[in-house]
Design an enzyme around this catalytic site. Structure first.
Site, PDB file in Angstrom:
ATOM      1  CB  CYS A  95      -1.108  -7.955   2.019  1.00 50.57           C
ATOM      2  SG  CYS A  95      -0.312  -6.868   0.808  1.00 50.57           S
ATOM      3  CE  LYS A 133       2.768  -6.081   4.522  1.00 48.20           C
ATOM      4  NZ  LYS A 133       2.438  -4.732   5.016  1.00 48.20           N
ATOM      5  CB  THR A 192       7.812   5.759  11.663  1.00 49.23           C
ATOM      6  OG1 THR A 192       7.950   6.127  10.286  1.00 49.23           O
ATOM      7  CG2 THR A 192       8.447   6.807  12.548  1.00 49.23           C
ATOM      8  CB  ALA A 193       6.852   0.385  10.642  1.00 50.82           C
ATOM      9  CG  ASP A 194       6.547   6.021   6.314  1.00 53.35           C
ATOM     10  OD1 ASP A 194       5.524   5.739   5.671  1.00 53.35           O
ATOM     11  OD2 ASP A 194       6.785   7.152   6.754  1.00 53.35           O
ATOM     12  CG  ASP A 232       4.452   0.200  -0.117  1.00 54.70           C
ATOM     13  OD1 ASP A 232       3.367   0.413   0.449  1.00 54.70           O
ATOM     14  OD2 ASP A 232       5.078  -0.870   0.001  1.00 54.70           O
ATOM     15  N   GLY A 283      14.960  -7.140 -13.481  1.00 54.40           N
ATOM     16  CA  GLY A 283      14.442  -7.942 -12.387  1.00 54.40           C
ATOM     17  C   GLY A 283      15.307  -9.150 -12.111  1.00 54.40           C
ATOM     18  CG  ASP A 290       0.089   1.342   1.264  1.00 54.76           C
ATOM     19  OD1 ASP A 290       0.841   1.362   2.253  1.00 54.76           O
ATOM     20  OD2 ASP A 290       0.350   0.679   0.243  1.00 54.76           O
TER      21      ASP A 290
END
Length: 354
Positions: free
Chosen positions: A22, A25, A54-56, A97, A145, A233
């Protein structure tokens, strides 16, 4: 003279990528500018319970009175060199998530981008097997996928789950008076920085794998508690960044008590030695103006608050009367280090750390 061994030697996975986990990002400040340039979100049907506002952690779409679909995707470049463990970590992180919205995963799709000319097929297969094993542990299939040939190795999932519409837990539901509980210790980014420089001990590596491959299964159980008002998270933007998103969503001040924040073993010492990711500095540059650090905090506090967490823990805002029940859920699911780390109070949308 012996013939040369025809078996290709696979390069270290982390050597093929410019970042890992991460920590890859896009910096929060840059991301905000990009999203501002992207225009409207498109059609917004009333069934869309959670979108971009809200950038959830995931989108949520109401299917009927009893079911809502949770949909999300997450992928990144290697944070470790072991291909199987890379696959496990990436899949665990992607499923997180769904859990953070209060949902239960139902299936996943694999996203695979690999430098096929540089990695043996066995290595790529091990990455996918790691992801499949995590999905099997979550009780879901990898149902399809997409794959491409890429300059850098990238793996992740599209993850889908179900939640009752009344049990959706956004990152924006915290209320003044709430208590904050963090499910996992911090320090994955620090560990990854030490690992990349080959300075991480075997014991700390095992701690890193254990933390990053632990599914956030408490999520739907916590969403079933009426006193739990918000869940998110902690991932690439660090504890500070995700707590600040919670503060902005609630229109309130979030307080972190630094002495109560759990850290992975040895992380404080490693950070003091300079094992900090570049993403930590980018995070602070993106949102530091909205964070107040009290005098007297350790010199490493800022770096650890902004440390990007790959497959990090759940951050829960709940009524004081629900704290014991929240901690009991975490303990029952195997999260022995879950701890109360602060609270929410009336005030401007900001983060105070003391």
């Amino acid at each position: 003279m012996n013939a040369p061994d025809p078996t290709p030697i696979a390069p270290r996975l982390t050597s093929l990528s410019h970042g890992g986990g991460c920590g890859c990002k896009i910096a929060p400040g840059v991301l905000s500018q990009i999203l501002a340039q992207s225009g409207a979100a498109g059609v917004l049907p009333p069934e869309l319970l959670v979108g971009l506002e809200t950038a959830d952690d995931a989108a949520v779409y109401r299917l009927n009175d009893d079911q809502a679909l949770v949909a999300t995707t997450d992928f990144f470049m290697p944070i470790v060199d072991d291909p199987y463990e890379f696959g496990r970590i990436a899949a665990t992180n992607a499923l997180s998530d769904v859990y953070a919205m209060g949902g239960k995963p139902i299936m996943a799709l694999a996203l695979v981008a690999m430098p096929v000319s540089q990695l043996p097929l066995e290595v790529i297969g091990a990455i996918l097997r790691g992801g499949q094993d995590v999905c099997r542990a979550a009780g879901i299939p990898v149902a399809g996928g997409h794959t491409i040939d890429s300059v850098e190795p990238i793996y992740g999932l599209v993850a889908m789950g179900l939640v009752h519409p009344e049990r959706v837990r956004k990152n924006a539901g915290a209320r003044p008076g709430d208590v904050l509980v963090l499910g996992k210790p911090l320090g994955v980014g620090v560990y990854s920085a030490a690992l990349k420089k080959e300075q991480l001990s075997d014991a700390h590596y095992r701690q890193m794998i254990d933390s990053t491959t632990r599914l956030n299964t408490p999520g739907p159980l916590l969403a079933g508690l009426d006193g739990v008002h918000a869940i998110t998270d902690v991932t690439g933007f660090g504890l500070a960044g995700h707590a600040l998103e919670m503060a902005r969503g609630a229109g309130a001040t979030v307080r972190i008590d630094w002495t109560r924040v759990p850290l992975l073993p040895g992380v404080a010492d490693l950070a003091a030695q300079g094992f900090v990711t570049g993403a930590s500095a980018r995070n602070w540059a993106g949102y530091g103006e909205d964070v107040a650090l009290a005098a007297g905090l350790p010199t490493t506090a800022q770096a650890l608050l902004t440390d990007p967490q790959t497959s990090g823990g759940l951050l829960v805002a709940c009524a004081p009367a629900e704290v014991d029940a929240v901690l009991a859920v975490f303990a029952r699911e195997g999260f022995a280090h879950a701890a109360v780390v602060g609270g929410v109070q009336a005030g401007p949308a900001r983060l105070d750390v003391r």
